[in-house]
Design an enzyme around this catalytic site. Sequence first.
Site, short mmCIF file in Angstrom:
data_model
loop_
_atom_site.label_atom_id
_atom_site.label_comp_id
_atom_site.label_asym_id
_atom_site.label_seq_id
_atom_site.Cartn_x
_atom_site.Cartn_y
_atom_site.Cartn_z
N CYS A 130 0.84 -1.20 0.00
CA CYS A 130 0.00 0.00 0.00
C CYS A 130 0.87 1.25 0.00
O CYS A 130 1.36 1.67 1.06
CB CYS A 130 -0.93 -0.01 1.20
SG CYS A 130 -2.00 1.43 1.27
N CYS B 60 -0.55 4.11 2.06
CA CYS B 60 -0.39 3.96 3.51
C CYS B 60 1.06 4.23 3.93
O CYS B 60 1.30 4.88 4.95
CB CYS B 60 -0.71 2.54 3.97
SG CYS B 60 -2.13 1.77 3.24
N ASP B 61 2.01 3.68 3.19
CA ASP B 61 3.38 3.61 3.70
C ASP B 61 4.39 4.46 2.93
O ASP B 61 5.51 4.66 3.42
CB ASP B 61 3.87 2.14 3.63
CG ASP B 61 3.04 1.23 4.51
OD1 ASP B 61 2.50 1.71 5.51
OD2 ASP B 61 2.93 0.03 4.19
#
Length: 352
Positions: free
Chosen positions: A172, A175-176
Amino acid sequence: MVEQVVVIGSGPAGWSAAIYAARASLNPLVFEGTPQPDMIPLGQLAFTTEVENYPGFPVGNVRAFIESAVAADRHFNLPPVPKGHVKDGAPHYAVQGVELVELMKQQAINFGTRIVGDDVIDIDVTSRPFKVISRDNPPVETRTVIVATGARANYIGLPSEDRFKNRGVSACAVCDGALPRFRNQPLAVVGGGDSAVEEATYLSKLASKVYLIHRRDQLRASKIMQERALSNPKIEPVWNSVVDECLGDDKQGLTALRLKSTLDGSTRDLPVTGMFVAIGHTPNTAFLNGKLEVNDKGYLRLSRPFRTWTSIEGIFAAGDVADDYYRQAITSAGSGCMAALDAERWLAEHGH
Ligand code: NAP
């Protein structure tokens, strides 16, 4: 006893559904699942480190708040404060995935939600009330069910990929991608679909270079997204290649990928600090044994526009199990709320 609402799943969709159902005095019962390979209670968020895009949680001393809100006997579940994230001597970081879902779970518990730590393996829909069948507990009769079992990201399946999850390997970018270990570094995205080109484009704003590794010499992604990615000077496609091995060590995490040509089997090492796998997701629907209709991608089909109704009346779906498109914590939480309201209204309409 016949339950009013059983929620299956313990990610943002499940806990939001439970919070709303509990506050509507429906006394929800949540099956939160048990740890499985690539799937753990609390959902995919539990695989994520810092969550910087969940509204309401800007960077700050979130730890002090979390420790004051989450019951002391569950503090052992909380991940360590990320290293080096300190301001004026106190922790200073964005809420971590596990912390965020633990807060949601606490909020559901505070309103009286009951939790069963077991996996649902079937639902008997041949009569009403439905029977929810789990691995280790007696069947539970219920008038409505909210399915919030999520989806899991597909990974390549290499042991070395597993070793570097959360230390260079992610599924992701949103997300990261902004984490320090990826900033201004060479990164790789694996896949050739819309997700892969979207992740590559997103990461190009943060990384020094993004290699788009695809097993063929043509992308599957839509034309417009392909063009955007391929005209981006920071994105370099690596055609006809698969990842054969993730290289690195315990100290630095991932440092390179060993690529293998799908044409002649030759290998070479590509230095990167991050590998983002974007080769599709699999919704967690196997336990339904085909009883609910799915769409052409295998996700639960919602039978009414802008509602969480599934193909069986009284069974509702929320979160990634019915969403192959947005797949964000905030959209899942929103749909969990919708499913609880739909269940509440359905129960009222049927005299319960
Ligand atoms: P996808 O379209 O199924 O693409 C998966 C990609 O991964 C394909 O290129 C596939 O290669 C590759 N792949 C699959 N297994 C692999 C393996 N074991 N090793 C190496 N490569 C592998 O999945 P997606 O990109 O996640 O998209 C899912 C759906 O969401 C699509 O309908 C997409 O249009 C939609 N979506 C839309 C947007 C948007 O519009 N903004 C963004 C993201 C996703 P092959 O091509 O060789 O099969």
